[in-house]
Design a protein around this motif. Structure first.
Motif, PDB file in Angstrom:
ATOM      1  N   UNK A 153       0.851  -1.332  -0.012  1.00 60.73           N
ATOM      2  CA  UNK A 153       0.067   0.050   0.083  1.00 60.73           C
ATOM      3  C   UNK A 153       0.981   1.386  -0.350  1.00 60.73           C
ATOM      4  N   UNK A 154       2.080   1.353   0.823  1.00 61.81           N
ATOM      5  CA  UNK A 154       2.948   2.258   0.876  1.00 61.81           C
ATOM      6  C   UNK A 154       3.615   2.582  -0.495  1.00 61.81           C
ATOM      7  N   UNK A 155       3.669   1.494  -1.313  1.00 63.51           N
ATOM      8  CA  UNK A 155       4.460   1.760  -2.498  1.00 63.51           C
ATOM      9  C   UNK A 155       3.486   2.226  -3.539  1.00 63.51           C
ATOM     10  N   UNK A 156       2.240   1.642  -3.374  1.00 63.01           N
ATOM     11  CA  UNK A 156       1.399   2.260  -4.709  1.00 63.01           C
ATOM     12  C   UNK A 156       0.479   3.407  -4.020  1.00 63.01           C
ATOM     13  N   UNK A 157       0.932   4.494  -3.282  1.00 56.43           N
ATOM     14  CA  UNK A 157       0.097   5.314  -2.670  1.00 56.43           C
ATOM     15  C   UNK A 157       0.032   6.420  -3.911  1.00 56.43           C
ATOM     16  N   UNK A 158       1.038   6.535  -4.722  1.00 58.64           N
ATOM     17  CA  UNK A 158       0.901   7.358  -5.981  1.00 58.64           C
ATOM     18  C   UNK A 158       0.393   6.634  -7.178  1.00 58.64           C
ATOM     19  N   UNK A 159      -0.003   5.552  -7.011  1.00 53.19           N
ATOM     20  CA  UNK A 159      -0.388   4.756  -8.315  1.00 53.19           C
ATOM     21  C   UNK A 159      -1.603   5.297  -8.904  1.00 53.19           C
ATOM     22  N   UNK A 160      -1.726   5.555 -10.163  1.00 54.90           N
ATOM     23  CA  UNK A 160      -2.822   6.116 -10.803  1.00 54.90           C
ATOM     24  C   UNK A 160      -3.656   4.980 -11.357  1.00 54.90           C
ATOM     25  N   UNK A 161      -4.799   4.787 -10.493  1.00 55.84           N
ATOM     26  CA  UNK A 161      -5.789   3.518 -10.928  1.00 55.84           C
ATOM     27  C   UNK A 161      -6.381   3.941 -12.348  1.00 55.84           C
ATOM     28  N   UNK A 162      -6.547   5.307 -12.563  1.00 57.68           N
ATOM     29  CA  UNK A 162      -7.535   5.444 -13.669  1.00 57.68           C
ATOM     30  C   UNK A 162      -6.639   4.951 -14.796  1.00 57.68           C
ATOM     31  N   UNK A 163      -5.374   5.138 -15.018  1.00 54.98           N
ATOM     32  CA  UNK A 163      -4.676   4.610 -16.245  1.00 54.98           C
ATOM     33  C   UNK A 163      -4.812   3.206 -16.372  1.00 54.98           C
ATOM     34  N   UNK A 164      -4.419   2.392 -15.332  1.00 57.18           N
ATOM     35  CA  UNK A 164      -4.708   1.010 -15.528  1.00 57.18           C
ATOM     36  C   UNK A 164      -6.088   0.518 -15.887  1.00 57.18           C
ATOM     37  N   UNK A 165      -7.113   1.027 -15.319  1.00 59.51           N
ATOM     38  CA  UNK A 165      -8.569   0.801 -15.573  1.00 59.51           C
ATOM     39  C   UNK A 165      -8.702   0.919 -16.933  1.00 59.51           C
ATOM     40  N   UNK A 166      -8.239   1.724 -17.493  1.00 66.28           N
ATOM     41  CA  UNK A 166      -8.483   2.226 -18.843  1.00 66.28           C
ATOM     42  C   UNK A 166      -7.831   1.200 -19.733  1.00 66.28           C
ATOM     43  N   UNK A 167      -7.137   0.387 -19.355  1.00 66.01           N
ATOM     44  CA  UNK A 167      -6.637  -0.860 -20.147  1.00 66.01           C
ATOM     45  C   UNK A 167      -7.397  -1.923 -20.062  1.00 66.01           C
ATOM     46  N   UNK A 168      -6.769  -3.350 -20.198  1.00 64.16           N
ATOM     47  CA  UNK A 168      -7.839  -4.349 -20.354  1.00 64.16           C
ATOM     48  C   UNK A 168      -7.632  -5.091 -18.911  1.00 64.16           C
ATOM     49  N   UNK A 169      -7.642  -4.322 -17.817  1.00 64.40           N
ATOM     50  CA  UNK A 169      -7.583  -4.885 -16.460  1.00 64.40           C
ATOM     51  C   UNK A 169      -6.219  -4.293 -16.059  1.00 64.40           C
ATOM     52  N   UNK A 170      -6.109  -4.617 -14.560  1.00 63.21           N
ATOM     53  CA  UNK A 170      -5.175  -3.947 -13.771  1.00 63.21           C
ATOM     54  C   UNK A 170      -4.247  -4.818 -13.172  1.00 63.21           C
ATOM     55  N   UNK A 171      -4.293  -5.864 -13.721  1.00 62.34           N
ATOM     56  CA  UNK A 171      -3.101  -6.935 -12.814  1.00 62.34           C
ATOM     57  C   UNK A 171      -2.744  -7.676 -13.893  1.00 62.34           C
ATOM     58  N   UNK A 172      -1.388  -8.144 -13.694  1.00 63.73           N
ATOM     59  CA  UNK A 172      -0.834  -9.347 -14.554  1.00 63.73           C
ATOM     60  C   UNK A 172      -0.028 -10.011 -13.559  1.00 63.73           C
ATOM     61  N   UNK A 173       0.303 -11.376 -13.603  1.00 65.77           N
ATOM     62  CA  UNK A 173       1.063 -12.121 -12.681  1.00 65.77           C
ATOM     63  C   UNK A 173       2.071 -12.890 -13.621  1.00 65.77           C
ATOM     64  N   UNK A 174       2.988 -13.211 -13.034  1.00 68.36           N
ATOM     65  CA  UNK A 174       4.005 -13.825 -13.842  1.00 68.36           C
ATOM     66  C   UNK A 174       4.991 -14.895 -12.669  1.00 68.36           C
ATOM     67  N   UNK A 175       4.958 -15.862 -13.182  1.00 68.68           N
ATOM     68  CA  UNK A 175       5.884 -16.612 -12.167  1.00 68.68           C
ATOM     69  C   UNK A 175       6.872 -17.530 -13.029  1.00 68.68           C
TER      70      UNK A 175
END
Lengths: 250, 173
Positions: free
Chosen positions: B151-173
Motif C-alpha cells: 500500500x505504501x509503494x502504491x500510494x501514488x499509483x494512478x488507478x485510472x490509467x490502469x483501469x483504462x487498459x484491459x485490466x489492472x493486474x498481471x502475474x508472472x511466475x
C-alpha cells in the motif's frame, strides 16, 4: 603482460570459478569471419594438416553442443526470439562446448580449432542492438583464445559466393531485424554491418586478419604460416607444459 | 531444459544460462508489456532466486548478476524466510523424494539427498535489498505486513490509467 609466455591462458571475465584450476597445455585457435566466407573449408584443411604435423586436434563449432543445437534450431524456426533470449541461448551453447569439449581437450594438450568463438556473439549482438557491455559480461566465463584468425571479406565479393553456395537464409540475411522486406537488400545491409563490426573487433582484440577474397589455397597457406609461427613461439616459451588460466582479482 | 535436466548434463553455467533464457522470455513477453501499460505485475520469484541458487552452485556472483542486468530492479521485493528445517519438512511432505537438481546433487555436495539439500539451502542466504517476511509465522499476519508495505509503494499509483487498459493486474511466475 610482456613477462607472460605467448600461450598464457586468461579468462575473458570471471571464468568458471567452480572448476579446479588445471594447467591447459593445449592451444586454442579460433577462426572467425562472416557467413559464407569459407570458414568450415579452411578449418577442415587446417585440421588435416595439423594432424599430419603430429598434433592431436579437436574442433568445435558454433551452436554444435549436444545440449542445445536442437533447441536453438527449434527456437529459430518459431521466430519467437528477442536479442536477449537469442544471446543467452548462444551463451548456453558456448558454455556447454567450453566445459565439455574445449577445456578437456586443452587439458589433454590438444590443438583446438574453434569455427567461430565468442566474437561471433559480440558481432551479432552489437548488430541486433543488444548492450555490448552486457554481452561481454555474459561471456565472462569464456577462455581467451591463443590465436584469432579473421577471414575478412567485402559484401560485393561475398554475395556471389553465397548465392552460388547454399543461398541466402533468413537469419544470415538479417531478416529478423526487418531492415528490408527484400532478402537481397537485407542480406547486403546486414552483412555490411556484421563485417564493419568484425573489423572493429579485429582492432580491439588484435585478430590476425586474412584476406578472404583470395583462393582457398592461398588463404590456407597464410593460415598455416600464422599457426606455425604461433606454435613455434608457444613451444619455445618458458612454460611449454602450460599453466592454469589466471583469474581477475576481485 | 527438461532434456538437459533429465540426462543430468547441465553444468552450473549452462544451468544458469538456460534458466536465464526462460526468465528473459517471460520477462519480455509477460512482465515488460504490462509494466509499459502502467499495470501492476506480481512476480512469484524474480532474479534473486537465480542469484542465490546459481551462486550456491558455484558461478561467480558478479557474473550471474551481469547476466540478469536486462531485468530492472523491482519496486518492492519480499523475501519469505523460513528456517531450513521447515522448508525441508514442507518439501518432503509433498513428494516422496527431493528432485535431483533441487537438492543440488549434481554439485556432488553429498550423496545423501536430504543432507545435500540442507547444505545447499543453507548457502542460499545471500540477501539483497529485500523485505524479509518471517514465513514461519501465521499466514494472516504475513499478509497484513505484505499489504501494508504494498500500500505504501502504491500510494501514488494512478488507478485510472490502469483501469483504462484491459485490466489492472498481471502475474508472472
Amino acid at each position: 603482460m610482456a613477462t607472460e609466455p605467448p600461450h598464457a591462458k586468461r579468462w575473458h571475465g570471471h571464468g568458471l570459478p567452480y572448476l579446479d584450476e588445471k594447467p591447459l597445455p593445449g592451444h586454442l585457435i579460433v577462426i572467425e569471419g562472416t557467413d559464407g566466407v569459407g570458414r568450415s573449408t579452411q578449418v577442415e584443411l587446417l585440421r588435416g594438416w595439423l594432424e599430419l604435423e603430429g598434433y592431436a586436434v579437436s574442433n568445435t563449432g558454433w551452436t554444435r553442443s549436444p545440449l542445445l543445437s536442437a533447441t536453438i534450431a527449434d527456437a529459430k524456426a518459431g521466430h519467437q526470439l528477442t536479442p536477449i533470449t537469442f544471446s543467452l541461448l548462444y551463451a548456453a551453447d558456448f558454455a556447454d562446448r567450453l566445459e565439455h569439449e574445449i577445456l578437456p581437450a586443452l587439458q589433454a594438450g590438444f590443438v583446438v580449432i574453434a569455427d567461430r568463438y565468442m566474437y561471433t556473439a559480440f558481432v551479432r549482438n552489437a548488430v541486433m542492438g543488444a548492450d555490448p557491455d552486457w554481452t561481454h559480461e555474459v561471456f565472462g566465463m569464456a577462455l581467451i583464445p591463443d590465436l584469432v584468425l579473421y577471414l575478412e571479406i567485402d559484401v560485393d565479393t561475398l554475395v556471389p559466393r553465397v548465392v552460388r553456395g547454399k543461398g541466402m537464409d533468413y537469419w544470415e540475411s538479417g531478416m529478423h531485424l526487418a531492415l528490408s522486406s527484400d532478402i537481397f537488400d537485407s542480406f547486403q545491409n546486414y552483412q555490411r554491418r556484421v563485417i564493419a563490426e568484425y573489423d572493429r573487433l579485429a582492432r580491439e582484440f588484435g585478430f590476425i586478419t586474412i584476406d578472404a577474397r583470395e583462393s582457398i589455397n592461398k588463404i590456407q597457406t597464410e593460415l598455416r604460416a600464422h599457426v606455425s609461427e604461433y606454435l613455434r613461439r608457444a613451444q619455445s616459451g618458458p612454460h611449454p607444459e602450460g599453466d592454469a588460466p589466471s583469474r581477475p582479482k576481485t | 531444459m527438461r532434456r538437459g535436466k533429465r540426462r543430468n548434463l547441465l553444468t552450473p553455467s549452462t544451468f544458469s544460462l538456460l534458466h536465464a533464457v526462460d526468465f528473459a522470455d517471460r520477462f519480455i513477453y509477460q512482465i515488460l508489456p504490462p509494466l509499459r501499460a502502467g499495470m501492476i505485475v506480481l512476480a512469484d520469484r524474480y532474479v534473486y532466486t537465480a542469484f542465490a541458487r546459481d551462486v550456491a552452485r558455484g558461478v561467480h556472483p558478479d557474473w550471474v548478476r551481469g547476466v540478469y542486468r536486462f531485468a530492472p530492479r523491482p519496486d518492492l521485493t519480499f523475501f519469505f524466510r523460513v528456517p531450513i528445517e521447515v522448508s525441508l519438512e514442507r518439501l518432503l511432505a509433498g513428494r516422496a523424494k527431493l528432485k535431483y537438481y533441487e537438492a543440488g546433487m549434481d554439485l556432488g555436495l553429498s550423496t545423501d539427498l536430504v543432507e545435500s539439500f540442507r547444505l545447499f539451502q543453507g548457502r542460499v542466504l545471500e540477501i539483497f535489498d529485500l523485505r524479509v517476511i518471517e514465513a514461519s509465522h501465521d499466514i494472516a499476519g504475513q499478509q497484513k505486513i505484505v499489504r501494508r508495505m504494498t500500500g505504501e509503494i502504491l500510494r501514488e499509483y494512478d488507478h485510472q490509467r490502469a483501469h483504462n487498459g484491459h485490466g489492472n493486474r498481471a502475474s508472472a511466475r
